[in-house]
Every structure is written in C-alpha cells, then in structure tokens.
Design a protein around this motif. Structure first.
Motif, short mmCIF file in Angstrom:
data_model
loop_
_atom_site.label_atom_id
_atom_site.label_comp_id
_atom_site.label_asym_id
_atom_site.label_seq_id
_atom_site.Cartn_x
_atom_site.Cartn_y
_atom_site.Cartn_z
N MET A 10 19.04 -6.85 1.94
CA MET A 10 18.23 -6.14 0.97
C MET A 10 16.78 -6.15 1.45
SD MET A 10 18.36 -4.89 -2.20
CE MET A 10 17.18 -4.42 -3.40
N CYS A 11 16.17 -5.02 1.44
CA CYS A 11 14.79 -4.87 1.92
C CYS A 11 13.84 -4.85 0.72
CB CYS A 11 14.67 -3.58 2.72
SG CYS A 11 13.07 -3.35 3.47
N ASN A 12 12.91 -5.77 0.72
CA ASN A 12 11.89 -5.78 -0.34
C ASN A 12 10.84 -4.73 -0.03
OD1 ASN A 12 13.09 -7.93 -1.66
ND2 ASN A 12 12.01 -9.43 -0.42
N LEU A 13 10.49 -3.96 -1.03
CA LEU A 13 9.52 -2.88 -0.86
C LEU A 13 8.30 -3.17 -1.70
CD1 LEU A 13 8.67 -0.01 0.03
CD2 LEU A 13 9.95 0.86 -1.94
N THR A 14 7.12 -3.04 -1.07
CA THR A 14 5.85 -3.17 -1.78
C THR A 14 5.05 -1.91 -1.51
OG1 THR A 14 5.89 -5.56 -1.36
CG2 THR A 14 3.82 -4.61 -2.09
N ILE A 15 4.57 -1.29 -2.58
CA ILE A 15 3.77 -0.07 -2.46
C ILE A 15 2.41 -0.33 -3.09
CG2 ILE A 15 3.61 2.38 -2.99
CD1 ILE A 15 6.64 2.38 -3.42
N HIS A 16 1.36 -0.09 -2.31
CA HIS A 16 0.00 -0.26 -2.80
C HIS A 16 -0.73 1.08 -2.68
CE1 HIS A 16 0.20 -4.63 -2.82
NE2 HIS A 16 0.73 -4.59 -1.60
N GLY A 17 -1.42 1.45 -3.73
CA GLY A 17 -2.26 2.64 -3.68
C GLY A 17 -3.70 2.23 -3.93
N HIS A 18 -4.58 2.49 -3.00
CA HIS A 18 -6.00 2.19 -3.16
C HIS A 18 -6.66 3.39 -3.83
CE1 HIS A 18 -6.17 -1.52 -0.74
NE2 HIS A 18 -5.12 -0.98 -0.14
N ASN A 19 -7.13 3.20 -5.05
CA ASN A 19 -7.76 4.25 -5.85
C ASN A 19 -6.81 5.41 -6.14
OD1 ASN A 19 -10.20 2.81 -5.88
ND2 ASN A 19 -10.80 3.73 -3.93
N ILE A 20 -5.52 5.17 -6.02
CA ILE A 20 -4.49 6.16 -6.33
C ILE A 20 -3.41 5.45 -7.13
CG2 ILE A 20 -2.78 7.76 -5.41
CD1 ILE A 20 -4.40 7.87 -2.83
N ASP A 21 -2.97 6.07 -8.21
CA ASP A 21 -1.87 5.50 -8.98
C ASP A 21 -0.55 5.75 -8.26
OD1 ASP A 21 -3.56 4.63 -11.01
OD2 ASP A 21 -3.38 6.52 -12.12
N VAL A 22 0.30 4.73 -8.25
CA VAL A 22 1.63 4.87 -7.67
C VAL A 22 2.53 5.44 -8.77
CG1 VAL A 22 3.57 3.69 -6.59
CG2 VAL A 22 1.24 2.92 -6.13
N THR A 23 2.80 6.72 -8.69
CA THR A 23 3.62 7.38 -9.71
C THR A 23 5.10 7.16 -9.41
OG1 THR A 23 3.72 9.46 -8.50
CG2 THR A 23 1.87 9.17 -10.04
N GLU A 24 5.92 7.49 -10.40
CA GLU A 24 7.36 7.36 -10.22
C GLU A 24 7.86 8.29 -9.12
OE1 GLU A 24 11.39 7.97 -12.85
OE2 GLU A 24 9.56 7.38 -13.89
N ALA A 25 7.27 9.47 -9.03
CA ALA A 25 7.66 10.44 -7.99
C ALA A 25 7.35 9.89 -6.59
CB ALA A 25 6.94 11.77 -8.20
N ILE A 26 6.20 9.27 -6.44
CA ILE A 26 5.85 8.67 -5.15
C ILE A 26 6.82 7.55 -4.82
CG2 ILE A 26 4.11 7.29 -3.93
CD1 ILE A 26 1.97 8.87 -5.48
N GLU A 27 7.11 6.71 -5.80
CA GLU A 27 8.02 5.59 -5.58
C GLU A 27 9.42 6.07 -5.21
OE1 GLU A 27 9.52 1.68 -8.05
OE2 GLU A 27 7.64 2.64 -8.63
N LEU A 28 9.92 7.10 -5.88
CA LEU A 28 11.24 7.64 -5.54
C LEU A 28 11.27 8.23 -4.14
CD1 LEU A 28 12.27 9.36 -8.90
CD2 LEU A 28 13.27 7.32 -7.86
N SER A 29 10.21 8.93 -3.76
CA SER A 29 10.12 9.49 -2.42
C SER A 29 10.14 8.40 -1.36
CB SER A 29 8.85 10.33 -2.29
OG SER A 29 8.70 10.82 -0.99
N VAL A 30 9.39 7.35 -1.59
CA VAL A 30 9.31 6.23 -0.64
C VAL A 30 10.67 5.53 -0.54
CG1 VAL A 30 8.27 3.98 -0.21
CG2 VAL A 30 6.83 5.91 -0.88
N LYS A 31 11.31 5.29 -1.67
CA LYS A 31 12.62 4.62 -1.65
C LYS A 31 13.66 5.46 -0.91
CE LYS A 31 12.04 1.71 -5.70
NZ LYS A 31 12.48 1.40 -7.07
N ASP A 32 13.61 6.78 -1.09
CA ASP A 32 14.53 7.66 -0.39
C ASP A 32 14.33 7.55 1.13
OD1 ASP A 32 16.46 9.83 -0.13
OD2 ASP A 32 14.72 11.08 0.40
N LYS A 33 13.10 7.57 1.56
CA LYS A 33 12.80 7.46 2.99
C LYS A 33 13.16 6.07 3.53
CE LYS A 33 9.36 11.08 2.90
NZ LYS A 33 10.38 12.06 3.08
N LEU A 34 12.97 5.05 2.71
CA LEU A 34 13.32 3.69 3.12
C LEU A 34 14.83 3.55 3.31
CD1 LEU A 34 12.28 0.83 3.69
CD2 LEU A 34 12.61 0.33 1.27
#
Length: 121
Positions: free
Chosen positions: A1-25
């Motif tokens: 299992m791969c642990n995923l951490t997403i950080h956005g500097h001055n940008i909100d991490v939206t659900e759409a961004i998170e889903l896109s990143v998980k798909d690519k991961l």
C-alpha cells in the motif's frame, strides 16, 4: 500500500485534484509498488509547479514540472516519474541477467575443478 501525501502551497487541494492524483498514482503502482508518494504543488505567477517524490525500496524518484494548467503539470510530473521507474526497472533486470550469466560461467568451472581433484586422488 502506498501512502499518499498531497500539499498545496496557497492552493486548496480539491476533491477533483485528489482524484486525479490517485488515478495517476494507481498507474504508477502497475510498474512499481512504491511505499510512499509526496506531491507538492504551488502557483508561481500564471504557472503551476508540481513536485513529486516517489519512494521505492532503495531510493527516491524525484520530478518537478511547471505548466500553466495545474492538471497538466501534475500529469507531466507523473509521466516523468513513470519513465524513471521504467528505466530503473530495465537497469535492474539487465543487472540481474548479467549476474546470472556470471554465475552460470563460474559454476561449470568449479565443477571441472572438483572432477580434476577426484582424478588426482
């Protein structure tokens, strides 16, 4: 299992961004099972910078890409890591096959040494 951490500097991490990143991961997992992935992105003027660190067994794969579209920047950084993983996998396989060839060349020599010692006795 791969642990995923997403950080956005001055940008909100939206659900759409998170889903896109998980798909690519998940696509990266088909190549190599990393233990941890850290994606950081920020906006610099009109461009977005995505920085990905993908931790595998014995090293970290690191990539950084910049683009005017955040999703494109994220896609580019994952593509870069995917290429690096494939290259590492090919290098690993070639090293393994070279080691097997070397061991196969050594084994017959040691078998010949044993038979010569038996004939001398």
């Amino acid at each position: 299992m791969c642990n995923l951490t997403i950080h956005g500097h001055n940008i909100d991490v939206t659900e759409a961004i998170e889903l896109s990143v998980k798909d690519k991961l998940n696509k990266l997992k088909s190549i190599n099972l990393g233990t941890r992935a850290t994606l950081t992105f920020k906006q610099e003027g009109v461009k977005f910078e995505a920085h990905l660190v993908y931790h595998i067994k014995d090293k970290d794969i690191v990539a950084k890409k910049t683009h005017e579209d955040l999703y494109v920047a994220i896609g580019l950084v994952f593509d870069t890591v995917r290429r690096q993983l494939r290259k590492a996998k090919i290098n690993h396989k070639s090293k393994q096959s070279a080691l097997k060839r070397k061991q196969a060349a050594i084994e017959p020599l040691s078998a010949d040494d044993d038979s010569e010692q038996q004939h001398a006795a």
